[in-house]
Design an enzyme around this catalytic site. Structure first.
Site, short mmCIF file in Angstrom:
data_model
loop_
_atom_site.label_atom_id
_atom_site.label_comp_id
_atom_site.label_asym_id
_atom_site.label_seq_id
_atom_site.Cartn_x
_atom_site.Cartn_y
_atom_site.Cartn_z
N THR A 48 0.78 -1.19 0.15
CA THR A 48 0.12 -0.04 0.16
C THR A 48 0.91 1.27 0.01
O THR A 48 0.66 2.14 -0.64
CB THR A 48 -0.89 -0.11 1.06
OG1 THR A 48 -1.98 -0.97 1.14
CG2 THR A 48 -1.67 1.13 1.34
N THR A 125 1.43 -4.51 4.10
CA THR A 125 1.52 -4.96 5.45
C THR A 125 0.82 -6.35 5.76
O THR A 125 0.77 -7.00 6.61
CB THR A 125 0.50 -4.00 6.12
OG1 THR A 125 -0.91 -3.86 5.57
CG2 THR A 125 1.01 -2.57 6.19
N1 ASP Z 1 -2.66 -5.18 0.20
C1 ASP Z 1 -1.84 -4.51 0.80
C2 ASP Z 1 -0.37 -5.43 0.59
O1 ASP Z 1 -0.08 -6.17 1.76
C3 ASP Z 1 -1.85 -3.93 1.96
C4 ASP Z 1 -0.82 -3.04 2.81
O2 ASP Z 1 0.08 -3.03 2.34
O3 ASP Z 1 -1.32 -2.28 3.58
O4 ASP Z 1 0.58 -5.12 0.03
#
Ligand code: ASP
Length: 372
Positions: A48, A125
């Site tokens: 993200t 994340t």
């Molecule tokens: N969908 C994202 C990922 O894990 C979520 C994030 O980075 O917060 O790449």
């Protein structure tokens, strides 16, 4: 005029693997005390933090669309704490990270750790816990390796990415960040990568280490640690065997719930030919009696270790909570301790690629939570 010079080290058309050095002009390479600044490298992998939405209020359903170069250049002051380099090693949503991508991350850490004083890894994340755990076991270094990401895409109002990245770079630059294992910089906190838990699917304060706590707090441009440097209890070094091709043995995680379908189990052992199974049990090792019996029989028949973990975020499954089968000489059931199902899966895979016996695997799992 910008005080940044960017050097291309790789073929600029190779967008899969771009590497840049930012050399801040000599006035900013040295700190005000005249000391040489630490050399830090950021490895960009996506997530993200590297995403753009179509409106300022979009906080879900966005796409990875930002390079590490764009990210670094959007953050003022990064060069005042270190001499910074960065490299785009991947640019993916972390749900897409599998063995191939893990290999890219692992190789990049191994290739750069000698040359730099600290590394920062930007990462999605959703699976940061897994990459952090994997690196904790496979990379032996005193130097800070700091992961960060964001919950809001770069286009959102109050995006948390730039501050998280800024803090990660400052933490990686700080001498007190050495000898602490893999670190995560997120939402003004420093968290052990080994104990890291993503507790909320949407909110900025998602990362914590329930039960173990934060390692430190970030205020202004300073990290304040709560504890002197130490690695988490029970962390072992399980090196990737030389020449290993990152074809990990299949280890599946099954989620325990009321009315669990025992018929899934023969499919996994017999048809898919799993090499390990992790059960996200309903409590401290609880699966229904019929499930335990089938698991026990199949794990003995196929000589496949089964880890009893738990779906609760905190707490432990200890050896004493494993199901008991009187009089059986062979028992491949292993307690996960405090490890989550996804971390148990990685530890089991690392044990399997080292060809450990079930008894040795048991001892590694006991070590990680100090159990017996
Ligand atoms: N969908 C994202 C990922 O894990 C979520 C994030 O980075 O917060 O790449």
């Amino acid at each position: 005029m910008s005080d940044i010079e960017v050097d291309f080290h790789h073929d600029p058309n190779d967008i899969e693997h771009m590497q840049f050095d930012i050399r801040y002009r000599s006035s900013s390479i040295n700190s005000s005390s005249g000391q040489t600044l630490p050399k830090i490298k950021i490895l960009g992998t996506g997530g993200t933090i590297a995403s753009k939405g179509t409106s300022a209020h979009q906080t879900a359903g966005y796409k990875v669309d930002l390079t590490i170069e764009e990210m670094v250049q959007s953050i003022p002051d990064l060069g005042s704490t270190c001499e910074l380099s960065y490299e785009q090693i991947l640019n993916v949503d972390s749900k897409e990270i599998g063995a191939k991508e893990l290999q890219v991350i692992y190789n990049a850490v191994v290739d750069n750790i000698e040359e730099y004083d600290g590394l920062v890894i930007t990462h999605g994340t959703d699976t940061m816990e897994e990459t952090a755990f994997f690196l904790q076991f496979t990379i032996k270094t005193s130097k800070p390796v700091v992961m960060c990401g964001s919950m809001r895409p770069s286009t959102a109002i109050s995006s948390d990415g730039p501050m998280n990245l800024y803090q990660a770079v400052v933490i990686a630059s700080h001498p007190e960040s050495r000898d602490r294992g893999i670190l995560v910089a997120f939402n003004d906190r420093v968290i052990s990568g080994y104990f890291l838990k993503k507790s909320n699917a949407n909110s900025l304060d998602t990362f914590n280490a329930i039960g173990q706590g934060y390692l430190g707090n970030f205020v202004n441009n300073q990290i304040y640690y709560y504890f002197p440097p130490s690695k988490p209890m029970g962390v072992s070094y399980l090196p990737i065997p030389p020449g290993f091709d990152f074809q990990f043995p299949e280890v599946t995680v099954l989620f325990g719930h009321q009315g669990f379908n025992d018929d899934l189990l023969p499919l996994l052992f017999d048809s898919i030919k799993i090499k390990g199974l992790v059960l996200a049990t309903m409590g401290a090792g609880s699966m229904k009696d019929t499930t335990n019996k089938v698991v026990f029989e199949l794990s003995n028949k196929f000589k496949v270790p089964v880890i009893y973990s738990k779906r609760s975020m905190d707490g432990m499954v200890t050896v004493g909570s494993l199901p008991k089968f009187e009089g059986s000489p062979c028992n491949n059931l292993i307690a996960s301790g405090s490890l989550s199902p996804q971390k148990s899966r990685i530890l089991l895979q690392l044990c399997l690629i080292n060809n450990f016996s079930v008894d040795t695997i048991k001892s590694y799992f006991k070590k990680v939570y100090g159990g017996s």
